[in-house]
Design an enzyme around this catalytic site. Structure first.
Site, PDB file in Angstrom:
ATOM      1  CB  CYS A 127      -0.957   0.004   1.182  1.00 34.23           C
ATOM      2  SG  CYS A 127      -2.040  -1.413   1.177  1.00 34.23           S
ATOM      3  CG  HIS A 260      -3.161   3.390   2.103  1.00 42.66           C
ATOM      4  ND1 HIS A 260      -3.701   2.974   0.912  1.00 42.66           N
ATOM      5  CD2 HIS A 260      -3.173   2.308   2.930  1.00 42.66           C
ATOM      6  CE1 HIS A 260      -4.016   1.694   1.004  1.00 42.66           C
ATOM      7  NE2 HIS A 260      -3.712   1.269   2.219  1.00 42.66           N
ATOM      8  CG  ASN A 290      -6.578  -0.877   1.473  1.00 38.90           C
ATOM      9  OD1 ASN A 290      -5.903  -0.475   0.530  1.00 38.90           O
ATOM     10  ND2 ASN A 290      -6.040  -1.330   2.598  1.00 38.90           N
TER      11      ASN A 290
HETATM   12  N1  ACO Z   1     -18.348  -8.523   9.926  1.00 44.38           N
HETATM   13  C1  ACO Z   1     -18.816  -8.757  11.162  1.00 44.38           C
HETATM   14  N2  ACO Z   1     -18.016  -9.022  12.210  1.00 44.38           N
HETATM   15  C2  ACO Z   1     -16.683  -9.044  11.984  1.00 44.38           C
HETATM   16  C3  ACO Z   1     -16.142  -8.819  10.715  1.00 44.38           C
HETATM   17  C4  ACO Z   1     -17.024  -8.555   9.659  1.00 44.38           C
HETATM   18  N3  ACO Z   1     -16.602  -8.305   8.390  1.00 44.38           N
HETATM   19  N4  ACO Z   1     -14.789  -8.904  10.793  1.00 44.38           N
HETATM   20  C5  ACO Z   1     -14.519  -9.172  12.092  1.00 44.38           C
HETATM   21  N5  ACO Z   1     -15.654  -9.258  12.810  1.00 44.38           N
HETATM   22  C6  ACO Z   1     -15.796  -9.518  14.215  1.00 44.38           C
HETATM   23  C7  ACO Z   1     -14.656 -10.278  14.804  1.00 44.38           C
HETATM   24  O1  ACO Z   1     -14.819 -11.658  14.618  1.00 44.38           O
HETATM   25  C8  ACO Z   1     -14.745  -9.883  16.266  1.00 44.38           C
HETATM   26  O2  ACO Z   1     -15.765 -10.652  16.872  1.00 44.38           O
HETATM   27  P1  ACO Z   1     -15.588 -11.186  18.377  1.00 44.38           P
HETATM   28  O3  ACO Z   1     -15.474  -9.933  19.216  1.00 44.38           O
HETATM   29  O4  ACO Z   1     -16.830 -11.957  18.596  1.00 44.38           O
HETATM   30  O5  ACO Z   1     -14.337 -11.989  18.382  1.00 44.38           O
HETATM   31  C9  ACO Z   1     -15.243  -8.436  16.224  1.00 44.38           C
HETATM   32  O6  ACO Z   1     -15.796  -8.263  14.910  1.00 44.38           O
HETATM   33  C10 ACO Z   1     -14.162  -7.414  16.448  1.00 44.38           C
HETATM   34  O7  ACO Z   1     -13.045  -7.756  15.618  1.00 44.38           O
HETATM   35  P2  ACO Z   1     -11.748  -6.880  15.649  1.00 44.38           P
HETATM   36  O8  ACO Z   1     -10.717  -7.519  14.757  1.00 44.38           O
HETATM   37  O9  ACO Z   1     -11.385  -6.559  17.061  1.00 44.38           O
HETATM   38  O10 ACO Z   1     -12.274  -5.556  14.956  1.00 44.38           O
HETATM   39  P3  ACO Z   1     -11.537  -4.186  14.797  1.00 44.38           P
HETATM   40  O11 ACO Z   1     -12.291  -3.101  15.480  1.00 44.38           O
HETATM   41  O12 ACO Z   1     -10.067  -4.306  15.090  1.00 44.38           O
HETATM   42  O13 ACO Z   1     -11.704  -3.924  13.240  1.00 44.38           O
HETATM   43  C11 ACO Z   1     -10.403  -4.046  11.239  1.00 44.38           C
HETATM   44  C12 ACO Z   1     -11.127  -4.831  12.321  1.00 44.38           C
HETATM   45  C13 ACO Z   1     -11.417  -3.204  10.495  1.00 44.38           C
HETATM   46  C14 ACO Z   1      -9.748  -5.022  10.272  1.00 44.38           C
HETATM   47  C15 ACO Z   1      -9.359  -3.130  11.890  1.00 44.38           C
HETATM   48  O14 ACO Z   1      -8.526  -3.860  12.753  1.00 44.38           O
HETATM   49  C16 ACO Z   1      -8.496  -2.452  10.874  1.00 44.38           C
HETATM   50  O15 ACO Z   1      -8.968  -1.615  10.133  1.00 44.38           O
HETATM   51  N6  ACO Z   1      -7.183  -2.739  10.847  1.00 44.38           N
HETATM   52  C17 ACO Z   1      -6.306  -2.156   9.873  1.00 44.38           C
HETATM   53  C18 ACO Z   1      -6.491  -2.855   8.593  1.00 44.38           C
HETATM   54  C19 ACO Z   1      -5.840  -2.146   7.463  1.00 44.38           C
HETATM   55  O16 ACO Z   1      -5.898  -0.944   7.382  1.00 44.38           O
HETATM   56  N7  ACO Z   1      -5.239  -2.917   6.574  1.00 44.38           N
HETATM   57  C20 ACO Z   1      -4.657  -2.401   5.425  1.00 44.38           C
HETATM   58  C21 ACO Z   1      -3.293  -1.943   5.704  1.00 44.38           C
HETATM   59  S1  ACO Z   1      -2.532  -1.390   4.285  1.00 44.38           S
HETATM   60  C22 ACO Z   1      -2.038  -2.703   3.292  1.00 44.38           C
HETATM   61  O17 ACO Z   1      -0.857  -2.862   3.083  1.00 44.38           O
HETATM   62  C23 ACO Z   1      -2.995  -3.627   2.678  1.00 44.38           C
END
Ligand code: ACO
Length: 333
Positions: A127, A260, A290
């Site tokens: 990214c 980004h 993304n």
């Molecule tokens: N729909 C419904 N529930 C979901 C989903 C979904 N799509 N995905 C996860 N959950 C659930 C999980 O299972 C978890 O349930 P639990 O509490 O029963 O275990 C709950 O939601 C919370 O999950 P978390 O992983 O704690 O959620 P978080 O608030 O951290 O959000 C996310 C997840 C959106 C992925 C966040 O961590 C994030 O944005 N991280 C950065 C990701 C990113 O930007 N990546 C790209 C980087 S750049 C590159 O190089 C590609």
């Protein structure tokens, strides 16, 4: 006389197939995967994304974006002597997507064939790829190794997604953005700051590779979302501060932050740390998801074409991604 590089045109392209969260939720439900529009919007800010059809390759998306950037710059393919494509989803293992794209541009007409012979290569920094590519093109232009470059970020990230993994498959989309970067007596690009730390390989990766004619290891995206989130916010602030310091500007000199577009919460945190109101941030994450290396040039082109981003303004572009890689470019449009 000091030689700088300056963006003279921007362009972008999104594949026509647009999936809203509702479309994706229904598609995933049919696969037995549960998610919701509310969860996706609240945690990421994403409402829709575009997916390329099977027949469309990264070079096709990049080609469309490149044509639009050339038009905006008033240039033709034969005016270009350097092509850099930032991508993690190349058309082939080799040759580079940049070389393939060059040939597509060369076939436009007899004159365009003059782009053959221009240097062409890919940059792989996930990214942060576009920030890396812009940094390299700027350095080559300033050193006199190129005069007019096409710098492109293009991805078909949908092909790396595991549609059984709801924690990742709702986040990404496909697209391409491009700029024409030309030698100039005025900056242009004021500074850039790029970094990598390979100890974080495991938190965001596609581990598969080709070995003896077969794919070895998992060819789909793996991510520890929380680890990525925590790392991203700090690294983006540090890259922004270093680019500002090198470029001799303050937070208050920034007209637009063009980050980004991974997640609205990461973008809001970075803007807060830089004391920038969200009115000074170009946002496309809600409609593009993304798009990895394509996301920054897509957002830049969106800003330019909607009239938000204007010539003479100071822009801070910044990205973070797998590697881990991170970086920022400070420029005057
Ligand atoms: N729909 C419904 N529930 C979901 C989903 C979904 N799509 N995905 C996860 N959950 C659930 C999980 O299972 C978890 O349930 P639990 O509490 O029963 O275990 C709950 O939601 C919370 O999950 P978390 O992983 O704690 O959620 P978080 O608030 O951290 O959000 C996310 C997840 C959106 C992925 C966040 O961590 C994030 O944005 N991280 C950065 C990701 C990113 O930007 N990546 C790209 C980087 S750049 C590159 O190089 C590609």
């Amino acid at each position: 006389m000091t030689r700088f590089s300056r963006i003279t045109g921007t362009g972008s392209f999104l594949p026509p197939r647009r999936l809203t969260n509702a479309d994706l939720v229904a598609d995933l439900a049919a696969r037995g995967v549960e998610t919701s529009d509310e969860w996706i919007v609240e945690r990421t800010g994403i409402h829709a994304r575009h997916f390329a059809d099977d027949a469309m390759a990264t070079s096709d998306l990049g080609f469309e974006a490149a044509c639009r950037a050339l038009d905006a710059a008033g240039r033709r393919p034969q005016d270009i002597d350097l092509i850099i494509v930032a991508t993690s989803t190349p058309d082939m293992v080799f040759p580079s997507t940049a070389a393939i794209l060059q040939h597509k541009l060369a076939q436009l007409d007899e004159d365009a064939a003059g782009i053959a012979g221009a240097a062409a290569f890919d940059v792989q920094a996930v990214c942060t790829g576009f920030i890396y590519a812009l940094t390299v093109a700027d350095a080559m232009i300033r050193a006199g190794n190129a005069r007019r470059a096409l710098v492109i970020g293009a991805e078909v990230f949908s092909r790396l997604l595991d549609f059984q993994d709801r924690t990742t498959c709702v986040l990404f989309g496909d697209g391409a953005g491009a700029v024409v970067l030309e030698a100039s007596e005025q900056p242009g690009i004021r500074s850039s700051d790029i970094h990598a730390d390979g100890k974080h390989v495991g938190i965001l990766c596609v581990p598969g590779h080709v070995r003896n004619g077969v794919i070895s290891g998992d060819p789909l995206l793996k991510m520890d979302g929380q680890a990525v989130f925590k790392l991203a916010v700090g690294l983006l602030e540090s890259a922004a501060r270093q680019a500002l310091a090198k470029g001799g500007l303050q937070d208050s000199d920034i007209d637009w932050l063009i980050p980004h577009q991974a997640n609205i919460r990461i973008i809001q945190s970075t803007a807060r740390k830089l004391k920038l109101p969200m009115e000074k941030v170009v946002l496309t994450v809600h409609d593009h998801g993304n798009t990895s290396a394509a996301s920054i040039p897509l957002a830049l082109d969106h800003g330019v074409r909607t009239g938000l981003v204007k010539p003479g303004q100071n822009l801070l572009l910044e990205g973070v991604g797998g590697g881990f890689t991170w970086g920022a470019v400070l420029l005057t449009l």
